[in-house]
Design a protein around this motif. Sequence first.
Motif, PDB file in Angstrom:
ATOM      1  N   LEU A 134      -3.677   9.652   3.002  1.00  0.00           N
ATOM      2  CA  LEU A 134      -4.568   8.574   2.564  1.00  0.00           C
ATOM      3  C   LEU A 134      -5.064   8.705   1.138  1.00  0.00           C
ATOM      4  N   TYR A 135      -5.122   9.934   0.620  1.00  0.00           N
ATOM      5  CA  TYR A 135      -5.728  10.095  -0.702  1.00  0.00           C
ATOM      6  C   TYR A 135      -4.729  10.521  -1.781  1.00  0.00           C
ATOM      7  N   SER A 139      -1.981   7.933  -4.661  1.00  0.00           N
ATOM      8  CA  SER A 139      -2.195   8.139  -6.102  1.00  0.00           C
ATOM      9  C   SER A 139      -0.888   8.540  -6.784  1.00  0.00           C
ATOM     10  N   ILE A 142       1.408   5.426  -7.128  1.00  0.00           N
ATOM     11  CA  ILE A 142       1.008   4.473  -8.175  1.00  0.00           C
ATOM     12  C   ILE A 142       1.193   5.108  -9.560  1.00  0.00           C
ATOM     13  N   LEU A 143       1.043   6.422  -9.631  1.00  0.00           N
ATOM     14  CA  LEU A 143       1.318   7.131 -10.890  1.00  0.00           C
ATOM     15  C   LEU A 143       2.813   7.015 -11.221  1.00  0.00           C
ATOM     16  N   LEU A 146       3.364   3.660 -12.695  1.00  0.00           N
ATOM     17  CA  LEU A 146       2.927   3.615 -14.096  1.00  0.00           C
ATOM     18  C   LEU A 146       3.956   4.283 -15.011  1.00  0.00           C
TER      19      LEU A 146
ATOM     20  N   THR B  12      -1.493  14.885 -16.906  1.00  0.00           N
ATOM     21  CA  THR B  12      -2.143  14.219 -15.763  1.00  0.00           C
ATOM     22  C   THR B  12      -1.895  15.011 -14.472  1.00  0.00           C
ATOM     23  N   LEU B  13      -0.653  15.472 -14.294  1.00  0.00           N
ATOM     24  CA  LEU B  13      -0.337  16.225 -13.074  1.00  0.00           C
ATOM     25  C   LEU B  13      -1.074  17.571 -13.044  1.00  0.00           C
ATOM     26  N   PHE B  20      -8.955  15.996  -7.963  1.00  0.00           N
ATOM     27  CA  PHE B  20      -8.973  15.719  -6.520  1.00  0.00           C
ATOM     28  C   PHE B  20      -9.824  16.748  -5.779  1.00  0.00           C
ATOM     29  N   TYR B  24     -13.033  15.711  -3.656  1.00  0.00           N
ATOM     30  CA  TYR B  24     -13.034  15.993  -2.224  1.00  0.00           C
ATOM     31  C   TYR B  24     -14.211  16.893  -1.851  1.00  0.00           C
ATOM     32  N   SER B  57     -16.662  11.954   6.022  1.00  0.00           N
ATOM     33  CA  SER B  57     -16.487  10.941   4.979  1.00  0.00           C
ATOM     34  C   SER B  57     -16.417   9.528   5.566  1.00  0.00           C
ATOM     35  N   ASP B  86     -13.576   4.695   6.292  1.00  0.00           N
ATOM     36  CA  ASP B  86     -13.419   5.913   5.506  1.00  0.00           C
ATOM     37  C   ASP B  86     -13.796   5.599   4.050  1.00  0.00           C
ATOM     38  N   LEU B  88     -13.782   7.543   1.442  1.00  0.00           N
ATOM     39  CA  LEU B  88     -12.872   8.119   0.442  1.00  0.00           C
ATOM     40  C   LEU B  88     -11.621   7.267   0.240  1.00  0.00           C
ATOM     41  N   LEU B  89     -11.239   6.558   1.307  1.00  0.00           N
ATOM     42  CA  LEU B  89     -10.045   5.713   1.217  1.00  0.00           C
ATOM     43  C   LEU B  89     -10.198   4.645   0.133  1.00  0.00           C
ATOM     44  N   CYS B  92     -10.218   6.605  -3.659  1.00  0.00           N
ATOM     45  CA  CYS B  92      -9.262   7.635  -4.077  1.00  0.00           C
ATOM     46  C   CYS B  92      -8.686   7.366  -5.476  1.00  0.00           C
ATOM     47  N   LEU B  96      -7.821   9.969  -9.689  1.00  0.00           N
ATOM     48  CA  LEU B  96      -6.611   9.594 -10.435  1.00  0.00           C
ATOM     49  C   LEU B  96      -6.987   9.092 -11.831  1.00  0.00           C
ATOM     50  N   LEU B 100      -5.954  10.832 -15.330  1.00  0.00           N
ATOM     51  CA  LEU B 100      -5.186  10.084 -16.337  1.00  0.00           C
ATOM     52  C   LEU B 100      -5.902  10.073 -17.682  1.00  0.00           C
ATOM     53  N   LEU B 170      -5.031  -0.398   0.553  1.00  0.00           N
ATOM     54  CA  LEU B 170      -3.821   0.318   0.157  1.00  0.00           C
ATOM     55  C   LEU B 170      -3.512   0.209  -1.318  1.00  0.00           C
ATOM     56  N   THR B 174      -6.197   2.575  -6.006  1.00  0.00           N
ATOM     57  CA  THR B 174      -5.448   3.321  -7.031  1.00  0.00           C
ATOM     58  C   THR B 174      -4.980   2.394  -8.159  1.00  0.00           C
ATOM     59  N   PHE B 175      -4.680   1.149  -7.816  1.00  0.00           N
ATOM     60  CA  PHE B 175      -4.214   0.183  -8.811  1.00  0.00           C
ATOM     61  C   PHE B 175      -5.289  -0.062  -9.878  1.00  0.00           C
ATOM     62  N   ILE B 178      -5.400   2.586 -12.482  1.00  0.00           N
ATOM     63  CA  ILE B 178      -4.332   2.438 -13.482  1.00  0.00           C
ATOM     64  C   ILE B 178      -4.698   1.320 -14.475  1.00  0.00           C
TER      65      ILE B 178
END
Lengths: 163, 199
Positions: A134-135, A139, A142-143, A146, B12-13, B20, B24, B57, B86, B88-89, B92, B96, B100, B170, B174-175, B178
């Motif tokens: 879910l988390y 991400s 979507i990364l 991008l 970013t990675l 995260f 969390y 959560s 939830d 956190l859902l 999330c 990110l 970024l 969904l 996250t969108f 970005i």
Amino acid sequence: MLRYALIYVFTLGAMFTLETTPAVQNLTVTSWTGLLAQVSVYLMHLIDARVVAVGFQIKSMDSGYSVAIRAGCNGVEASMVLAAAILAFPSAWGSKLLGIVSGVIVIQAANLLRIVTLFYIGQWGNSALTVAHLYIWPSLIILDVLIIFLMWIRWQAKHTRLA
Amino acid sequence: MSNPLNALTLRTLLWAPVCFAVWYFLAASHTHWAGVIVKHLVDATFPVHLPMQEHGSNLLFLMQLSSTQLGYPSIQGTFTGTIRLDVLLHGCGVPLFVALMLGTPSAAGKAWRIPAGLVMLLSYELLAIYGSVILNGLKMLHLIGADTRILFGLHWNAQAFLLAESLGKLVLPTFLAIVLWAVFNQRFIEANFIKPSST
């Protein structure tokens, strides 16, 4: 920028509305989700032969553990986010088509990796599955979208300059 | 690193696990404050009383409706259902976005852009939770065959529900992260991707 944003939002909205109609859900999304389960199991057989696909479900014959791939887990939404971004960007139709086709392939490959990893993480622990499913994976997907989009606009800018 | 995309991706990675983990780790207090604000919104606007509890959560809203409210005045009793959300859902995208921003090679304006982005993402999160309470309330009323119009006069529409669920849960969390990153880094994107100087 504003023009791009408006076209993008309109295109994405139209795609999502179309995707959620019962006809499209039944015809494409459902069959695609079933196919994903089959391909995931095919990949898992490289390391684990005791896994089977039953409809949308992937099941371990050893532990009995199973996961179901549902709408929203099939990479279709992420593919639409990328396709709308490319379609809205001012570029030649050939470049757009190439970007969408190659981008969707990469997104679906990432999604297959996601399904396979979630199947094994789920057998390890339920809370770990929740965090990953879910988390973290949304991400990462979507990364991925991008990065593909940035790669494509860079490529098409150079391609246009050379042409 | 000469390639801006490689630099952005790698940085970013590298930042993502840290972001995260912090996000969390702070989930419990985050859920508490989100719950307090959403509860105020629900109390101020909902036509029915919805007691709320926190479980990790998750926020649990207890929907209690009398048979009269449900449109069955001849039957005596109360319908009780639980809406579990939830927190956190819906949030999330926060780690990110921070990953970024921290991973973007250009350093200009991060000091105000990161807090500004966080405020926007957290505002979205609160609205999304509030919207989910409405959506799940509608779904619950529809499933028990009650008149859904007791919630803000809304009619049940399965396709609209599916669309709102897929977008709100969904895609958008996250969108939006970005989108905010792209808005805050237009110069970086333009200089390195839209009009790259190198060949």
